[in-house]
Design a protein around this motif. Structure first.
Motif, PDB file in Angstrom:
ATOM      1  N   SER A  64       0.871  -1.168  -0.110  1.00 17.34           N
ATOM      2  CA  SER A  64      -0.117   0.125  -0.098  1.00 17.34           C
ATOM      3  C   SER A  64       0.886   1.467   0.130  1.00 17.34           C
ATOM      4  CB  SER A  64      -1.172  -0.048   1.060  1.00 17.34           C
ATOM      5  OG  SER A  64      -1.795  -1.088   1.156  1.00 17.34           O
ATOM      6  N   LEU A  65       1.643   1.217   0.886  1.00 21.44           N
ATOM      7  CA  LEU A  65       2.495   2.497   0.811  1.00 21.44           C
ATOM      8  C   LEU A  65       3.574   2.765  -0.011  1.00 21.44           C
ATOM      9  CD1 LEU A  65       3.192   2.623   4.819  1.00 21.44           C
ATOM     10  CD2 LEU A  65       1.458   3.884   3.283  1.00 21.44           C
ATOM     11  N   ARG A  66       4.180   1.700  -0.506  1.00 21.40           N
ATOM     12  CA  ARG A  66       4.980   1.778  -1.833  1.00 21.40           C
ATOM     13  C   ARG A  66       4.354   1.924  -3.085  1.00 21.40           C
ATOM     14  NH1 ARG A  66       8.859  -3.399  -2.127  1.00 21.40           N
ATOM     15  NH2 ARG A  66       9.796  -2.078  -3.839  1.00 21.40           N
ATOM     16  N   TRP A  67       3.007   1.613  -3.145  1.00 22.57           N
ATOM     17  CA  TRP A  67       2.259   2.069  -4.296  1.00 22.57           C
ATOM     18  C   TRP A  67       1.994   3.654  -4.194  1.00 22.57           C
ATOM     19  CZ3 TRP A  67      -2.437   4.573  -4.651  1.00 22.57           C
ATOM     20  CH2 TRP A  67      -2.808   4.585  -5.922  1.00 22.57           C
ATOM     21  N   CYS A  68       1.696   3.830  -3.012  1.00 20.72           N
ATOM     22  CA  CYS A  68       1.512   5.634  -2.942  1.00 20.72           C
ATOM     23  C   CYS A  68       2.707   6.448  -3.416  1.00 20.72           C
ATOM     24  CB  CYS A  68       0.883   5.890  -1.532  1.00 20.72           C
ATOM     25  SG  CYS A  68      -0.511   5.317  -1.002  1.00 20.72           S
ATOM     26  N   ARG A  69       3.763   5.826  -2.894  1.00 24.80           N
ATOM     27  CA  ARG A  69       4.975   6.554  -3.254  1.00 24.80           C
ATOM     28  C   ARG A  69       5.562   6.515  -4.596  1.00 24.80           C
ATOM     29  NH1 ARG A  69      10.368   3.854  -1.635  1.00 24.80           N
ATOM     30  NH2 ARG A  69      10.127   2.792  -3.608  1.00 24.80           N
ATOM     31  N   GLN A  70       5.012   5.432  -5.287  1.00 23.11           N
ATOM     32  CA  GLN A  70       5.239   5.444  -6.736  1.00 23.11           C
ATOM     33  C   GLN A  70       4.360   6.280  -7.655  1.00 23.11           C
ATOM     34  OE1 GLN A  70       6.803   1.569  -7.319  1.00 23.11           O
ATOM     35  NE2 GLN A  70       6.357   1.490  -9.675  1.00 23.11           N
ATOM     36  N   ARG A  71       3.387   6.585  -7.261  1.00 26.81           N
ATOM     37  CA  ARG A  71       2.247   7.095  -7.937  1.00 26.81           C
ATOM     38  C   ARG A  71       2.878   8.615  -8.361  1.00 26.81           C
ATOM     39  NH1 ARG A  71      -1.388   4.709 -10.551  1.00 26.81           N
ATOM     40  NH2 ARG A  71      -2.795   6.373 -10.586  1.00 26.81           N
ATOM     41  N   ASN A  72       2.887   9.024  -9.751  1.00 26.03           N
ATOM     42  CA  ASN A  72       3.708  10.168  -9.909  1.00 26.03           C
ATOM     43  C   ASN A  72       2.882  11.432  -9.557  1.00 26.03           C
ATOM     44  OD1 ASN A  72       1.757   9.904 -11.959  1.00 26.03           O
ATOM     45  ND2 ASN A  72       3.271   9.941 -13.727  1.00 26.03           N
ATOM     46  N   LEU A  73       1.581  11.354  -9.331  1.00 25.02           N
ATOM     47  CA  LEU A  73       0.891  12.639  -9.083  1.00 25.02           C
ATOM     48  C   LEU A  73       0.673  12.672  -7.568  1.00 25.02           C
ATOM     49  CD1 LEU A  73      -2.328  12.114 -11.337  1.00 25.02           C
ATOM     50  CD2 LEU A  73      -0.387  13.847 -11.392  1.00 25.02           C
ATOM     51  N   ILE A  74       1.273  11.580  -6.734  1.00 24.70           N
ATOM     52  CA  ILE A  74       1.253  11.758  -5.414  1.00 24.70           C
ATOM     53  C   ILE A  74       2.392  12.485  -4.816  1.00 24.70           C
ATOM     54  CG2 ILE A  74       1.092  10.562  -3.104  1.00 24.70           C
ATOM     55  CD1 ILE A  74      -0.712   8.575  -4.372  1.00 24.70           C
ATOM     56  N   THR A  75       2.172  13.596  -4.009  1.00 25.48           N
ATOM     57  CA  THR A  75       3.579  14.389  -3.623  1.00 25.48           C
ATOM     58  C   THR A  75       3.929  13.872  -2.338  1.00 25.48           C
ATOM     59  OG1 THR A  75       2.281  16.293  -3.046  1.00 25.48           O
ATOM     60  CG2 THR A  75       3.329  16.218  -5.194  1.00 25.48           C
ATOM     61  N   THR A  76       2.738  13.571  -1.255  1.00 28.04           N
ATOM     62  CA  THR A  76       3.023  13.194   0.088  1.00 28.04           C
ATOM     63  C   THR A  76       1.922  12.292   0.517  1.00 28.04           C
ATOM     64  OG1 THR A  76       3.667  14.120   2.176  1.00 28.04           O
ATOM     65  CG2 THR A  76       1.729  15.062   1.052  1.00 28.04           C
ATOM     66  N   THR A  77       2.394  11.490   1.431  1.00 27.41           N
ATOM     67  CA  THR A  77       1.415  10.504   1.873  1.00 27.41           C
ATOM     68  C   THR A  77       1.194  10.522   3.533  1.00 27.41           C
ATOM     69  OG1 THR A  77       2.024   8.761   0.168  1.00 27.41           O
ATOM     70  CG2 THR A  77       1.022   7.812   2.103  1.00 27.41           C
ATOM     71  N   LEU A  78       0.054  10.685   3.812  1.00 27.59           N
ATOM     72  CA  LEU A  78      -0.391  10.942   5.527  1.00 27.59           C
ATOM     73  C   LEU A  78      -0.628   9.486   5.890  1.00 27.59           C
ATOM     74  CD1 LEU A  78      -1.025  12.740   7.650  1.00 27.59           C
ATOM     75  CD2 LEU A  78      -3.252  12.772   6.931  1.00 27.59           C
ATOM     76  N   VAL A  79       0.110   9.022   6.711  1.00 26.34           N
ATOM     77  CA  VAL A  79      -0.082   7.755   7.553  1.00 26.34           C
ATOM     78  C   VAL A  79      -0.229   8.218   8.985  1.00 26.34           C
ATOM     79  CG1 VAL A  79       1.277   6.493   5.730  1.00 26.34           C
ATOM     80  CG2 VAL A  79       2.525   7.590   7.673  1.00 26.34           C
ATOM     81  N   GLY A  80      -0.689   7.140   9.685  1.00 29.69           N
ATOM     82  CA  GLY A  80      -1.056   7.230  10.869  1.00 29.69           C
ATOM     83  C   GLY A  80      -0.506   5.897  11.789  1.00 29.69           C
ATOM     84  N   HIS A  81      -0.047   5.859  12.922  1.00 30.22           N
ATOM     85  CA  HIS A  81       0.547   4.753  13.664  1.00 30.22           C
ATOM     86  C   HIS A  81      -0.126   4.548  15.012  1.00 30.22           C
ATOM     87  CE1 HIS A  81       3.324   6.331  10.554  1.00 30.22           C
ATOM     88  NE2 HIS A  81       3.421   4.867  10.169  1.00 30.22           N
ATOM     89  N   THR A  82      -0.434   3.462  15.590  1.00 33.19           N
ATOM     90  CA  THR A  82      -0.576   3.244  16.903  1.00 33.19           C
ATOM     91  C   THR A  82       0.242   2.580  17.621  1.00 33.19           C
ATOM     92  OG1 THR A  82      -1.717   1.064  16.123  1.00 33.19           O
ATOM     93  CG2 THR A  82      -3.065   3.276  16.425  1.00 33.19           C
ATOM     94  N   SER A  83       1.644   2.480  16.930  1.00 33.10           N
ATOM     95  CA  SER A  83       2.734   1.772  17.410  1.00 33.10           C
ATOM     96  C   SER A  83       4.211   1.836  16.942  1.00 33.10           C
ATOM     97  CB  SER A  83       2.738   0.392  17.659  1.00 33.10           C
ATOM     98  OG  SER A  83       2.832  -0.272  16.416  1.00 33.10           O
ATOM     99  N   MET A  84       5.089   1.900  17.568  1.00 34.23           N
ATOM    100  CA  MET A  84       6.439   2.169  17.184  1.00 34.23           C
ATOM    101  C   MET A  84       6.844   1.153  15.956  1.00 34.23           C
ATOM    102  SD  MET A  84       8.920   4.570  17.113  1.00 34.23           S
ATOM    103  CE  MET A  84       8.811   5.188  18.694  1.00 34.23           C
ATOM    104  N   ASP A  85       6.316   0.052  16.249  1.00 34.97           N
ATOM    105  CA  ASP A  85       6.670  -1.028  15.195  1.00 34.97           C
ATOM    106  C   ASP A  85       5.976  -0.381  13.844  1.00 34.97           C
ATOM    107  OD1 ASP A  85       8.208  -2.746  16.744  1.00 34.97           O
ATOM    108  OD2 ASP A  85       6.706  -3.934  17.252  1.00 34.97           O
ATOM    109  N   GLN A  86       4.709  -0.033  14.032  1.00 37.30           N
ATOM    110  CA  GLN A  86       4.066   0.508  12.743  1.00 37.30           C
ATOM    111  C   GLN A  86       4.731   1.614  12.066  1.00 37.30           C
ATOM    112  OE1 GLN A  86       0.134   1.220  13.908  1.00 37.30           O
ATOM    113  NE2 GLN A  86      -0.407  -0.737  13.759  1.00 37.30           N
TER     114      GLN A  86
END
Length: 175
Positions: A99-121
């Protein structure tokens, strides 16, 4: 979102502004943590659901977010998640990584907002964004094929009645 033309409008050919992928992990649904045991709001085993509410795995196990984020848990969205999980499995990566690598690779996406509930995430997300190797064209195509089967799985629902007068679920309940 991409579905309603915002990505195209934001592109360098039009307004040339940044485009953020927000909620890139669909409230935790694209981490896989709700695949085996449904979210508290959807779990038919009410005793297990109560335990999930007491010790939430993420926001889908809370009354606030879980009650309002049904769009990420529709039957169509879950079916798409299962197909994405299979693509990830075939390519030796986690659903989160895909999911995250797909977001990173899309040429129109300039940033991705992610949320985490743990340090491992957080560590997993950082790894996904710092992996240099791009996803293969085949993986990108496989994801697109799933997406094209139902471009808006988050707005699809099998829980509709025969009319729009309060039967079934159309959209999301407003708390």
């Amino acid at each position: 979102s991409e579905e309603n033309g915002v990505a195209e409008a934001a592109s360098p050919y039009n307004e040339n502004v940044g485009f953020m992928a927000y909620n890139a992990l669909a409230g935790g649904m694209l981490t896989g943590k709700y695949r085996d045991v449904p979210s508290a709001m959807d779990d038919p085993d009410r005793q297990r659901a109560a335990k999930s509410l007491e010790k939430p795995r993420g926001r889908m196990d809370t009354r606030g977010w879980g009650g309002t984020l049904y769009r990420y848990r529709t039957d169509a969205a879950r079916a798409a998640i299962e197909e994405y999980a299979e693509i990830a499995r075939r390519n030796n990566m986690s659903l989160t990584e895909l999911s995250l690598r797909w977001c990173r690779q899309r040429n129109l996406i300039t940033t991705t907002l992610v949320g985490h509930t743990s340090m491992d995430q957080l560590k997993e997300s950082i790894k996904c964004f710092t992996t240099k190797e791009p996803l293969s064209e085949q993986i990108m195509w496989d994801v697109d094929v799933v997406h094209m089967k139902n471009r808006l799985p988050l707005f699809s629902s099998a829980r509709v009645g025969k009319d729009w007068y309060g039967e079934g679920i159309i959209g999301e309940p407003i708390p």
